[in-house]
Design a protein around this motif. Sequence first.
Motif, PDB file in Angstrom:
ATOM      1  N   SER A 174      14.645  40.018 -12.141  1.00 43.42           N
ATOM      2  CA  SER A 174      14.707  41.087 -11.139  1.00 43.42           C
ATOM      3  C   SER A 174      15.947  41.957 -11.299  1.00 43.42           C
ATOM      4  O   SER A 174      16.038  43.018 -10.686  1.00 43.42           O
ATOM      5  N   ILE A 190      10.433  42.403  -7.112  1.00 42.05           N
ATOM      6  CA  ILE A 190       9.842  42.865  -8.364  1.00 42.05           C
ATOM      7  C   ILE A 190       8.508  42.150  -8.570  1.00 42.05           C
ATOM      8  O   ILE A 190       8.410  40.946  -8.280  1.00 42.05           O
ATOM      9  N   GLU A 250       4.637  40.465 -12.910  1.00 45.24           N
ATOM     10  CA  GLU A 250       4.250  41.036 -14.210  1.00 45.24           C
ATOM     11  C   GLU A 250       5.406  41.809 -14.847  1.00 45.24           C
ATOM     12  O   GLU A 250       5.570  41.794 -16.064  1.00 45.24           O
ATOM     13  N   THR A 251       6.215  42.460 -14.027  1.00 46.18           N
ATOM     14  CA  THR A 251       7.390  43.190 -14.538  1.00 46.18           C
ATOM     15  C   THR A 251       8.535  42.229 -14.802  1.00 46.18           C
ATOM     16  O   THR A 251       9.223  42.329 -15.816  1.00 46.18           O
ATOM     17  N   LEU A 305       8.472  40.356 -18.109  1.00 46.89           N
ATOM     18  CA  LEU A 305       8.827  41.191 -19.267  1.00 46.89           C
ATOM     19  C   LEU A 305      10.334  41.369 -19.384  1.00 46.89           C
ATOM     20  O   LEU A 305      10.850  41.568 -20.481  1.00 46.89           O
ATOM     21  N   ARG A 306      11.042  41.315 -18.262  1.00 45.03           N
ATOM     22  CA  ARG A 306      12.487  41.540 -18.250  1.00 45.03           C
ATOM     23  C   ARG A 306      13.302  40.257 -18.379  1.00 45.03           C
ATOM     24  O   ARG A 306      14.474  40.309 -18.733  1.00 45.03           O
ATOM     25  N   GLY A 345      10.768  47.478  -8.933  1.00 45.74           N
ATOM     26  CA  GLY A 345       9.771  47.972  -9.880  1.00 45.74           C
ATOM     27  C   GLY A 345      10.354  48.268 -11.247  1.00 45.74           C
ATOM     28  O   GLY A 345      10.952  47.412 -11.876  1.00 45.74           O
ATOM     29  N   GLU A 346      10.203  49.505 -11.681  1.00 44.56           N
ATOM     30  CA  GLU A 346      10.695  49.942 -12.995  1.00 44.56           C
ATOM     31  C   GLU A 346      12.020  50.696 -12.893  1.00 44.56           C
ATOM     32  O   GLU A 346      12.449  51.316 -13.861  1.00 44.56           O
ATOM     33  N   LEU A 347      12.664  50.695 -11.719  1.00 46.13           N
ATOM     34  CA  LEU A 347      13.914  51.438 -11.547  1.00 46.13           C
ATOM     35  C   LEU A 347      14.988  50.906 -12.495  1.00 46.13           C
ATOM     36  O   LEU A 347      15.092  49.700 -12.708  1.00 46.13           O
ATOM     37  N   PRO A 348      15.818  51.802 -13.038  1.00 46.85           N
ATOM     38  CA  PRO A 348      16.940  51.327 -13.869  1.00 46.85           C
ATOM     39  C   PRO A 348      17.984  50.625 -12.998  1.00 46.85           C
ATOM     40  O   PRO A 348      18.107  50.913 -11.798  1.00 46.85           O
TER      41      PRO A 348
END
Length: 174
Positions: free
Chosen positions: A15, A106, A109-110, A113-114, A153-156
């Motif tokens: 996360s 988060i 699924e995301t 990946l991280r 989510g996909e936020l930097p």
Amino acid sequence: MGLSKHLVLIGLPGSGKSTVGALVAQGLGVELIDIDREIERAEKRSIAEIFQVRGEPWFRTVEARETGRALSTPSPAVIVPGGGWAAQAGNVDSARGRAITVYLEIPPETAVLRAAPGTRPLLGGSDPLARMRALYAQREPAYRQADHRIAVGELPATEIALHVVELARQSLSE
């Protein structure tokens, strides 16, 4: 502006707790206490090795003790326990009054990946996504006990950190 009490980041592996925590600590001008790094330094082993040699129950006991120690320090800090800390009975409650808790939400699924492959002992096996989904289902009720929630989510990491810093500043002015 620093903190008047600790800030604890919780969420799934992947996360962004450690990365965001470092940025938030820098932005607020306070110390970062990464509990996994503290345990690794004390044990002179990686978390994966600790799980293998000592087991998860032992690790969770040490993690709770070290997080409690960090919460007891007089100078406010950004504290980053492992992803399972919040799911252990009483841990989130132990931070109440001493810390602002922020859930970095988060999707599994995301997160999978991280999450760094090979470094997360609870994600081993042939289907890490299924494992992450199971962790999410198990831990989500505990994560939702946090004072604040940010859908990452996909936020930097830099953007997430700005949100956390703003939450911390708002909490201080309330």
